[in-house]
Design a protein around this motif. Structure first.
Motif: not given
Length: 290
Positions: A166-173, A126-142
């Protein structure tokens, strides 16, 4: 002499291409404006722009991460094809990719979808209106940052990149967990695009998108979920769906010059049926292989 400036490419709804600098003024329906770029004050960018910092897809502090995407050479920003698609009598298709979900499913399946082949397949459908690529980007030091940057640079002309940090979560341990879900952003993207497309293809097997499907149908726009069979939630199998295994011969990475006509015919039939049954609450496609 004004010095060297980045050059961007604008693609209008009618298919016209404009090469422009960031601060070049344009007259729009909302008045004069410029390109919406990191650090700029423009207002031509939209919530779907692939330019870092435009439309809220990137934060300003993250703009430097993909400087290569906008410096000196252009990033392609597919425009919605409302006028063009309707004029040609074609269904306007919007493709929305949940990169995290699709990546892990592909890794488990042992084969990957080629985005160029996928794009060409939809262009024949058909008529391809858009292709959206959703991504979470890591930190530069990752440690994964370099590979992520290289990959996004390779696909920047095939899709509009919609990124978030990209989110970085650290637990209590002290254990580190990375969180890169993009389901909320993708759902809002689809919801905001419904006026410009006739059908949405959501590439994910996540059951969380079932609510989005119900909302879109109320607006008269059906959704087809596309994903790997082993990763497709049962809730999505009750909706319009297509397993990528059924089009593997045409879209698998590594296939050389596949004849897309048969694959396009299959996808076109599913798209047509989904649109036809969009007002039916329990409409479904591809239920012969649940």
């Amino acid at each position: 002499f004004m010095g060297t400036k980045p050059i961007f490419k604008l693609i209008t709804a009618s298919g016209k291409t404009i090469r422009t600098t960031a601060n070049h003024p344009y007259l729009t329906r909302k008045g004069h404006g410029t390109m919406n770029v990191p650090g700029g004050e423009g207002n031509l960018g939209s919530a779907h722009s692939g330019v870092p910092g435009a439309g809220g897809q990137y934060g300003e502090r993250d703009a430097y991460r993909f400087k290569k995407l906008v410096a000196t050479e252009s990033t392609s920003h597919p425009a919605y094809g409302k006028a063009t698609g309707n004029a040609r009598g074609l269904s306007r298709i919007g493709v929305f990719i949940d990169s995290s979900n699709f990546y892990h499913a592909a890794k488990k399946a042992g084969w990957t979808v080629d985005l160029l082949a996928l794009r060409r397949l939809f262009e024949q459908t058909g008529y391809l209106a858009c292709v959206h690529y959703h991504v979470a980007v890591p930190e530069r030091n990752d440690p994964t940052y370099s590979n992520a940057e290289k990959y996004l640079c390779t696909i920047k002309d095939l899709v509009t990149i919609c990124a978030k940090p990209l989110k970085y979560l650290v637990d209590d341990k002290g254990r580190l967990t990375k969180k890169g879900d993009v389901d909320v952003e993708l759902a809002l993207d689809v919801a905001g695009s419904l006026n410009d497309i006739d059908i949405a293809v959501v590439m994910s097997g996540d059951s969380d998108y079932r609510t989005l499907d119900a909302y879109a149908r109320k607006q008269g726009v059906p959704i087809v979920f596309m994903g790997y069979k082993a990763n497709m939630a049962w809730e999505l199998r009750l909706a319009n769906h297509l397993f990528v295994e059924h089009i593997r011969a045409w879209v698998e990475r590594g296939n050389e010059n596949p004849d897309l006509s048969a694959g396009a015919a299959l996808v076109k039939s599913i798209v047509a049926k989904a649109i036809e049954e969009s007002s039916t609450p329990k409409a479904g496609v591809d239920k012969t292989n649940p």
